[in-house]
Design a protein around this motif. Sequence first.
Motif, mmCIF file in Angstrom:
data_model
loop_
_atom_site.group_PDB
_atom_site.id
_atom_site.type_symbol
_atom_site.label_atom_id
_atom_site.label_comp_id
_atom_site.label_asym_id
_atom_site.label_seq_id
_atom_site.Cartn_x
_atom_site.Cartn_y
_atom_site.Cartn_z
ATOM 1 N N ASN A 115 0.836 -1.201 0.000
ATOM 2 C CA ASN A 115 0.000 0.000 0.000
ATOM 3 C C ASN A 115 0.871 1.251 0.000
ATOM 4 O OD1 ASN A 115 0.952 0.253 2.635
ATOM 5 N ND2 ASN A 115 -0.959 -0.406 3.576
ATOM 6 N N GLY A 116 0.267 2.395 0.224
ATOM 7 C CA GLY A 116 1.001 3.658 0.180
ATOM 8 C C GLY A 116 2.074 3.779 1.246
ATOM 9 N N ASP A 117 1.954 3.007 2.340
ATOM 10 C CA ASP A 117 2.954 3.022 3.405
ATOM 11 C C ASP A 117 4.033 1.971 3.210
ATOM 12 O OD1 ASP A 117 1.599 5.075 4.752
ATOM 13 O OD2 ASP A 117 0.250 3.627 5.724
ATOM 14 N N GLY A 118 3.980 1.251 2.086
ATOM 15 C CA GLY A 118 4.972 0.211 1.830
ATOM 16 C C GLY A 118 4.714 -1.085 2.574
ATOM 17 N N VAL A 119 3.498 -1.256 3.119
ATOM 18 C CA VAL A 119 3.125 -2.459 3.865
ATOM 19 C C VAL A 119 2.231 -3.326 2.985
ATOM 20 C CG1 VAL A 119 1.945 -3.350 5.912
ATOM 21 C CG2 VAL A 119 3.265 -1.226 6.051
ATOM 22 N N ASN A 120 2.510 -4.640 2.953
ATOM 23 C CA ASN A 120 1.671 -5.530 2.176
ATOM 24 C C ASN A 120 0.251 -5.528 2.718
ATOM 25 O OD1 ASN A 120 3.467 -6.332 0.267
ATOM 26 N ND2 ASN A 120 3.834 -8.373 1.084
ATOM 27 N N ALA A 121 -0.708 -5.345 1.824
ATOM 28 C CA ALA A 121 -2.111 -5.286 2.211
ATOM 29 C C ALA A 121 -2.933 -6.135 1.256
ATOM 30 C CB ALA A 121 -2.621 -3.845 2.201
ATOM 31 N N GLY B 6 -0.827 -5.381 6.576
ATOM 32 C CA GLY B 6 -0.008 -6.278 7.377
ATOM 33 C C GLY B 6 -0.201 -7.735 7.008
ATOM 34 N N VAL B 7 -0.337 -8.035 5.712
ATOM 35 C CA VAL B 7 -0.579 -9.408 5.269
ATOM 36 C C VAL B 7 0.758 -10.113 5.050
ATOM 37 C CG1 VAL B 7 -1.616 -10.861 3.498
ATOM 38 C CG2 VAL B 7 -2.743 -8.738 4.191
ATOM 39 N N GLU B 8 1.028 -11.138 5.859
ATOM 40 C CA GLU B 8 2.243 -11.941 5.705
ATOM 41 C C GLU B 8 2.026 -13.055 4.678
ATOM 42 O OE1 GLU B 8 5.233 -12.505 8.378
ATOM 43 O OE2 GLU B 8 5.082 -10.340 8.140
ATOM 44 N N HIS C 203 0.571 -7.259 12.785
ATOM 45 C CA HIS C 203 0.307 -5.858 13.085
ATOM 46 C C HIS C 203 1.488 -5.015 12.597
ATOM 47 C CE1 HIS C 203 -0.774 -2.206 15.232
ATOM 48 N NE2 HIS C 203 -1.962 -2.738 15.414
ATOM 49 N N PRO C 204 1.224 -3.983 11.800
ATOM 50 C CA PRO C 204 2.318 -3.226 11.184
ATOM 51 C C PRO C 204 3.099 -2.339 12.146
ATOM 52 C CG PRO C 204 0.201 -2.239 10.662
ATOM 53 C CD PRO C 204 -0.099 -3.507 11.387
ATOM 54 N N GLN C 205 2.640 -2.167 13.395
ATOM 55 C CA GLN C 205 3.303 -1.219 14.294
ATOM 56 C C GLN C 205 3.730 -1.836 15.620
ATOM 57 O OE1 GLN C 205 0.167 1.714 14.515
ATOM 58 N NE2 GLN C 205 0.978 2.885 12.783
ATOM 59 N N VAL C 206 2.879 -2.622 16.247
ATOM 60 C CA VAL C 206 3.133 -3.114 17.603
ATOM 61 C C VAL C 206 4.045 -4.332 17.574
ATOM 62 C CG1 VAL C 206 2.076 -4.029 19.700
ATOM 63 C CG2 VAL C 206 0.938 -2.217 18.404
ATOM 64 N N THR C 207 5.027 -4.374 18.483
ATOM 65 C CA THR C 207 5.914 -5.521 18.647
ATOM 66 C C THR C 207 5.656 -6.163 19.998
ATOM 67 O OG1 THR C 207 7.671 -4.130 19.574
ATOM 68 C CG2 THR C 207 7.688 -4.501 17.188
#
Length: 231
Positions: free
Chosen positions: A123-129, A148-150, A190-194
């Motif tokens: 997507n626009g943030d560079g995260v797989n969606a 956040g699709v792995e 989740h694209p942010q939380v670890t």
Amino acid sequence: MLARQQGVSLVELMVALLLASVITLIALVLLWQQQRAWREHLAMQQIQEEGHLLVRLLRDEAAYAGAHLEALIPPFLPQAETHRNADLEHSVVSFYSQDLTDCLGRNLAAPEIIVNQYYVRANGDGVNALYCRSLARGTWEETELVSGVELFQARVLAELPEGRFAYLAPEAFLAEASAHALEVLVVLRHPQVTTQAQGELRYTDLWGVEKSLDKNAVHGRFFVLQELFNG
């Protein structure tokens, strides 16, 4: 005779400051741990909600695939144009039906043949969606469903022309085959939380290949098994 004035010695003051610092540090660590645990809980809750909604959507799509279509048009085909930005490591799944609404929620004036296609791209943030795009009213339009699709992996239980059954990937599906069931495995991150999980996180995909996950990330795995009644 005047009594000597009692005060706090420098050593006592330093000890008091040290104790206060230790207590403050412990309180801050506990607060940080609680906030971290709360963030992880919210992240897992968000993934579970998004995953369950996605599972319901795909089940509904598969259950309704082929509805009211002519016999010559199978309900499940990979023949719709593959999105140019689709990640080839993920599946591209297309559903054909005749309806008044597509996966984007566009309301059509009259029932028409719709192709709803699901695929993964950045997507626009560079995260797989995971995206859905639909062919309706003669045009393609798309929308992002979840980020956040792995893994987005699908296979079809198909009856081949010679009468035997086999699992086929969507890109290997044969037009002359008959699709009986669809399986989809989705892994969300989740694209942010670890997190601070212990040990290695591993799972097996639809084809029996063992895969590993980043143990420091918050993940959710979701499985869809749906018969294609119009197959």
